[in-house]
Scaffold this motif. Structure first.
Motif, PDB file in Angstrom:
ATOM      1  N   ASP A   1     -23.497  -1.324 -18.813  1.00  0.00           N
ATOM      2  CA  ASP A   1     -23.409  -0.950 -17.401  1.00  0.00           C
ATOM      3  C   ASP A   1     -22.021  -1.263 -16.875  1.00  0.00           C
ATOM      4  O   ASP A   1     -21.413  -2.273 -17.253  1.00  0.00           O
ATOM      5  CB  ASP A   1     -24.448  -1.736 -16.582  1.00  0.00           C
ATOM      6  CG  ASP A   1     -25.814  -1.072 -16.608  1.00  0.00           C
ATOM      7  OD1 ASP A   1     -25.911   0.047 -17.140  1.00  0.00           O
ATOM      8  OD2 ASP A   1     -26.774  -1.681 -16.109  1.00  0.00           O
ATOM      9  N   PRO A   2     -21.479  -0.406 -16.015  1.00  0.00           N
ATOM     10  CA  PRO A   2     -20.161  -0.703 -15.438  1.00  0.00           C
ATOM     11  C   PRO A   2     -20.173  -2.018 -14.657  1.00  0.00           C
ATOM     12  O   PRO A   2     -21.161  -2.366 -14.015  1.00  0.00           O
ATOM     13  CB  PRO A   2     -19.917   0.491 -14.499  1.00  0.00           C
ATOM     14  CG  PRO A   2     -20.792   1.578 -15.022  1.00  0.00           C
ATOM     15  CD  PRO A   2     -22.005   0.894 -15.579  1.00  0.00           C
ATOM     16  N   VAL A   3     -19.072  -2.736 -14.749  1.00  0.00           N
ATOM     17  CA  VAL A   3     -18.948  -3.981 -13.985  1.00  0.00           C
ATOM     18  C   VAL A   3     -18.076  -3.780 -12.758  1.00  0.00           C
ATOM     19  O   VAL A   3     -18.008  -4.653 -11.885  1.00  0.00           O
ATOM     20  CB  VAL A   3     -18.360  -5.111 -14.858  1.00  0.00           C
ATOM     21  CG1 VAL A   3     -19.304  -5.454 -15.989  1.00  0.00           C
ATOM     22  CG2 VAL A   3     -16.984  -4.732 -15.396  1.00  0.00           C
ATOM     23  N   ALA A   4     -17.399  -2.637 -12.672  1.00  0.00           N
ATOM     24  CA  ALA A   4     -16.564  -2.340 -11.509  1.00  0.00           C
ATOM     25  C   ALA A   4     -16.380  -0.832 -11.427  1.00  0.00           C
ATOM     26  O   ALA A   4     -16.492  -0.116 -12.420  1.00  0.00           O
ATOM     27  CB  ALA A   4     -15.213  -3.045 -11.606  1.00  0.00           C
ATOM     28  N   ALA A   5     -16.106  -0.362 -10.212  1.00  0.00           N
ATOM     29  CA  ALA A   5     -15.866   1.057  -9.990  1.00  0.00           C
ATOM     30  C   ALA A   5     -14.834   1.206  -8.881  1.00  0.00           C
ATOM     31  O   ALA A   5     -14.678   0.329  -8.025  1.00  0.00           O
ATOM     32  CB  ALA A   5     -17.158   1.778  -9.620  1.00  0.00           C
ATOM     33  N   LEU A   6     -14.126   2.332  -8.908  1.00  0.00           N
ATOM     34  CA  LEU A   6     -13.161   2.640  -7.856  1.00  0.00           C
ATOM     35  C   LEU A   6     -13.022   4.150  -7.753  1.00  0.00           C
ATOM     36  O   LEU A   6     -13.419   4.900  -8.653  1.00  0.00           O
ATOM     37  CB  LEU A   6     -11.806   1.971  -8.120  1.00  0.00           C
ATOM     38  CG  LEU A   6     -11.077   2.270  -9.429  1.00  0.00           C
ATOM     39  CD1 LEU A   6     -10.268   3.571  -9.359  1.00  0.00           C
ATOM     40  CD2 LEU A   6     -10.135   1.128  -9.787  1.00  0.00           C
ATOM     41  N   VAL A   7     -12.455   4.582  -6.639  1.00  0.00           N
ATOM     42  CA  VAL A   7     -12.229   6.004  -6.410  1.00  0.00           C
ATOM     43  C   VAL A   7     -10.728   6.270  -6.429  1.00  0.00           C
ATOM     44  O   VAL A   7      -9.977   5.696  -5.630  1.00  0.00           O
ATOM     45  CB  VAL A   7     -12.821   6.454  -5.061  1.00  0.00           C
ATOM     46  CG1 VAL A   7     -12.459   7.912  -4.780  1.00  0.00           C
ATOM     47  CG2 VAL A   7     -14.330   6.274  -5.049  1.00  0.00           C
ATOM     48  N   TYR A   8     -10.306   7.106  -7.369  1.00  0.00           N
ATOM     49  CA  TYR A   8      -8.893   7.487  -7.446  1.00  0.00           C
ATOM     50  C   TYR A   8      -8.781   8.944  -7.886  1.00  0.00           C
ATOM     51  O   TYR A   8      -9.431   9.337  -8.850  1.00  0.00           O
ATOM     52  CB  TYR A   8      -8.118   6.610  -8.435  1.00  0.00           C
ATOM     53  CG  TYR A   8      -6.637   6.887  -8.337  1.00  0.00           C
ATOM     54  CD1 TYR A   8      -5.874   6.250  -7.371  1.00  0.00           C
ATOM     55  CD2 TYR A   8      -6.034   7.846  -9.144  1.00  0.00           C
ATOM     56  CE1 TYR A   8      -4.529   6.556  -7.224  1.00  0.00           C
ATOM     57  CE2 TYR A   8      -4.694   8.156  -8.995  1.00  0.00           C
ATOM     58  CZ  TYR A   8      -3.946   7.506  -8.036  1.00  0.00           C
ATOM     59  OH  TYR A   8      -2.629   7.812  -7.885  1.00  0.00           O
TER      60      TYR A   8
ATOM     61  N   LEU B   1      -8.484  -3.083  -8.635  1.00  0.00           N
ATOM     62  CA  LEU B   1      -7.700  -3.269  -9.853  1.00  0.00           C
ATOM     63  C   LEU B   1      -7.247  -4.716 -10.008  1.00  0.00           C
ATOM     64  O   LEU B   1      -7.315  -5.281 -11.107  1.00  0.00           O
ATOM     65  CB  LEU B   1      -6.488  -2.337  -9.838  1.00  0.00           C
ATOM     66  CG  LEU B   1      -6.760  -0.873 -10.183  1.00  0.00           C
ATOM     67  CD1 LEU B   1      -5.508  -0.032  -9.978  1.00  0.00           C
ATOM     68  CD2 LEU B   1      -7.251  -0.740 -11.615  1.00  0.00           C
ATOM     69  N   CYS B   2      -6.778  -5.324  -8.926  1.00  0.00           N
ATOM     70  CA  CYS B   2      -6.317  -6.706  -9.005  1.00  0.00           C
ATOM     71  C   CYS B   2      -7.457  -7.643  -9.398  1.00  0.00           C
ATOM     72  O   CYS B   2      -7.268  -8.564 -10.205  1.00  0.00           O
ATOM     73  CB  CYS B   2      -5.712  -7.140  -7.665  1.00  0.00           C
ATOM     74  SG  CYS B   2      -4.118  -6.375  -7.296  1.00  0.00           S
ATOM     75  N   ALA B   3      -8.639  -7.409  -8.857  1.00  0.00           N
ATOM     76  CA  ALA B   3      -9.778  -8.267  -9.172  1.00  0.00           C
ATOM     77  C   ALA B   3     -10.194  -8.114 -10.633  1.00  0.00           C
ATOM     78  O   ALA B   3     -10.446  -9.107 -11.331  1.00  0.00           O
ATOM     79  CB  ALA B   3     -10.951  -7.940  -8.248  1.00  0.00           C
ATOM     80  N   GLN B   4     -10.250  -6.881 -11.117  1.00  0.00           N
ATOM     81  CA  GLN B   4     -10.717  -6.645 -12.473  1.00  0.00           C
ATOM     82  C   GLN B   4      -9.684  -7.037 -13.517  1.00  0.00           C
ATOM     83  O   GLN B   4     -10.014  -7.604 -14.568  1.00  0.00           O
ATOM     84  CB  GLN B   4     -11.088  -5.167 -12.649  1.00  0.00           C
ATOM     85  CG  GLN B   4     -11.574  -4.797 -14.043  1.00  0.00           C
ATOM     86  CD  GLN B   4     -12.849  -5.518 -14.438  1.00  0.00           C
ATOM     87  OE1 GLN B   4     -13.677  -5.841 -13.589  1.00  0.00           O
ATOM     88  NE2 GLN B   4     -13.017  -5.764 -15.731  1.00  0.00           N
TER      89      GLN B   4
ATOM     90  N   ILE C   1       0.838  -1.201   0.000  1.00  0.00           N
ATOM     91  CA  ILE C   1       0.000   0.000   0.000  1.00  0.00           C
ATOM     92  C   ILE C   1       0.874   1.252   0.000  1.00  0.00           C
ATOM     93  O   ILE C   1       0.611   2.221  -0.723  1.00  0.00           O
ATOM     94  CB  ILE C   1      -0.943   0.009   1.217  1.00  0.00           C
ATOM     95  CG1 ILE C   1      -1.893  -1.186   1.162  1.00  0.00           C
ATOM     96  CG2 ILE C   1      -1.739   1.309   1.263  1.00  0.00           C
ATOM     97  CD1 ILE C   1      -2.726  -1.259  -0.086  1.00  0.00           C
ATOM     98  N   LYS C   2       1.950   1.237   0.788  1.00  0.00           N
ATOM     99  CA  LYS C   2       2.856   2.383   0.814  1.00  0.00           C
ATOM    100  C   LYS C   2       3.488   2.611  -0.558  1.00  0.00           C
ATOM    101  O   LYS C   2       3.600   3.754  -1.017  1.00  0.00           O
ATOM    102  CB  LYS C   2       3.946   2.156   1.858  1.00  0.00           C
ATOM    103  CG  LYS C   2       3.456   2.206   3.299  1.00  0.00           C
ATOM    104  CD  LYS C   2       4.605   1.931   4.273  1.00  0.00           C
ATOM    105  CE  LYS C   2       4.110   1.919   5.714  1.00  0.00           C
ATOM    106  NZ  LYS C   2       5.213   1.605   6.662  1.00  0.00           N
TER     107      LYS C   2
ATOM    108  N   ALA D   1      -6.570   3.570  -0.558  1.00  0.00           N
ATOM    109  CA  ALA D   1      -5.569   3.036  -1.483  1.00  0.00           C
ATOM    110  C   ALA D   1      -5.670   1.518  -1.565  1.00  0.00           C
ATOM    111  O   ALA D   1      -5.551   0.931  -2.650  1.00  0.00           O
ATOM    112  CB  ALA D   1      -4.168   3.454  -1.045  1.00  0.00           C
ATOM    113  N   GLU D   2      -5.889   0.870  -0.429  1.00  0.00           N
ATOM    114  CA  GLU D   2      -6.040  -0.591  -0.438  1.00  0.00           C
ATOM    115  C   GLU D   2      -7.260  -1.008  -1.251  1.00  0.00           C
ATOM    116  O   GLU D   2      -7.214  -1.996  -1.990  1.00  0.00           O
ATOM    117  CB  GLU D   2      -6.167  -1.108   0.995  1.00  0.00           C
ATOM    118  CG  GLU D   2      -6.322  -2.629   1.061  1.00  0.00           C
ATOM    119  CD  GLU D   2      -6.386  -3.153   2.485  1.00  0.00           C
ATOM    120  OE1 GLU D   2      -6.663  -4.365   2.652  1.00  0.00           O
ATOM    121  OE2 GLU D   2      -6.159  -2.365   3.426  1.00  0.00           O
ATOM    122  N   ALA D   3      -8.354  -0.239  -1.141  1.00  0.00           N
ATOM    123  CA  ALA D   3      -9.566  -0.553  -1.917  1.00  0.00           C
ATOM    124  C   ALA D   3      -9.288  -0.448  -3.408  1.00  0.00           C
ATOM    125  O   ALA D   3      -9.778  -1.258  -4.206  1.00  0.00           O
ATOM    126  CB  ALA D   3     -10.703   0.382  -1.509  1.00  0.00           C
TER     127      ALA D   3
END
Length: 283
Positions: free
Chosen positions: A78-85, A100-103, A9-10, A93-95
């Motif tokens: 329709d989106p299949v995934a979303a994230l906040v960046y 990303l790793c899952a998608q 994460i760091k 950051a971990e989320a």
């Protein structure tokens, strides 16, 4: 679900924001439209194997009982995934890393490699069979390495490299695991200036790109090789019109590269999947 360590994460949080944003766009993510958000990224389902009444039917002009061709398809739009960046804090950051790793079907190590890679591009080839088990006979090991270096050399030939370019000296083959091979297309350091160094930089990127083309066609899906037809009953079907061999070059280094990959997957080990990590330029 892969575990994510505090150190990972760091490291992720230290990656320049512009680089992460470029990686997201390169991978097919996009910010929500109409300026609804400057931090919410979404991704749609990019590929499909089966036939869709809307995407393959109405929009292509087939009579599927729907009048309008301007249809919205929730299954594929329709989106299949979303994230906040950019995220807020370590938990955010971990989320992002987990999403990303899952998608992208990557481990945290894979993701960090893609975000921090510099001075080279990497082709990660994952094999259906193990190249070797311990104890391994030297002959088996040497033959596999020889064939992989030949594939690497042919990539540069396809890119237009000449003997005096000496581009291969920056490149390498790594056996990351018995079923994971890495072909590295290296580039000179930023301090190395001049026409020759610039040419090697361009050749290395082109060589990596040359590898992707035959890999994609050798492992193309039925959809890639087919057109949509409609039976008199109204049923939509995929009709294959070309085969992978139809994309094989007639001659030259492109044909030699195709044949080398085809021979490797039949003689040594076939390719389960692959990914390309594109190195970032460093001033």
């Amino acid at each position: 679900m892969h575990s994510v360590t505090g150190d990972q994460i760091k490291t992720f949080r230290k990656v320049p924001k512009q680089r992460v944003a470029a990686f997201l766009k390169r991978s097919g993510w996009r910010l929500l439209p109409n300026e609804r958000s400057e931090t919410v990224w979404v991704i749609e389902d990019g590929g499909r194997e089966g036939l869709c009444t809307v995407c393959d039917g109405a929009r292509e002009g087939f009579d599927v009982g729907v009048d309008s061709r301007e249809l919205y398809c929730p299954q594929h739009e329709d989106p299949v995934a979303a994230l906040v960046y950019p995220p807020k804090g370590a938990s955010g950051a971990e989320a992002v890393v987990r999403a990303l790793c899952a998608q992208e079907r990557m481990t945290p190590e894979d993701l960090l490699n893609a975000l921090t890679l510099e001075r080279r591009d990497e082709a990660h080839l994952y094999l259906n069979d193990r190249l070797f088990d311990f104890p391994v006979r030297a002959e088996v090991y040497e033959n596999a390495i020889h064939d992989l270096f030949e594939i690497l050399r042919l990539c540069y030939d396809c890119a237009g490299a000449e003997q005096e370019d000496d581009a291969l000296t920056y490149s390498d083959v790594t056996l990351a695991a018995p079923d994971h091979v890495v072909l590295s297309f290296g580039r000179p350091y930023a301090e190395e200036v001049g026409e020759a160094a610039d040419r090697v930089r361009a050749l290395s990127r082109r060589a990596a790109e040359q590898l992707g083309t035959p890999l994609n066609w050798l492992h193309s899906s039925q959809r890639d090789r087919s057109v949509v037809r409609q039976y008199a009953t109204g049923e939509l079907v995929l009709e294959e019109v070309v085969g992978p061999e139809d994309f094989r070059a007639d001659a030259g280094p492109e044909r030699a590269l195709w044949d080398a990959l085809d021979t490797f997957r039949h003689k040594t080990a076939s390719f389960a999947h692959w990914r390309f990590d594109w190195g970032w330029d460093v001033e």
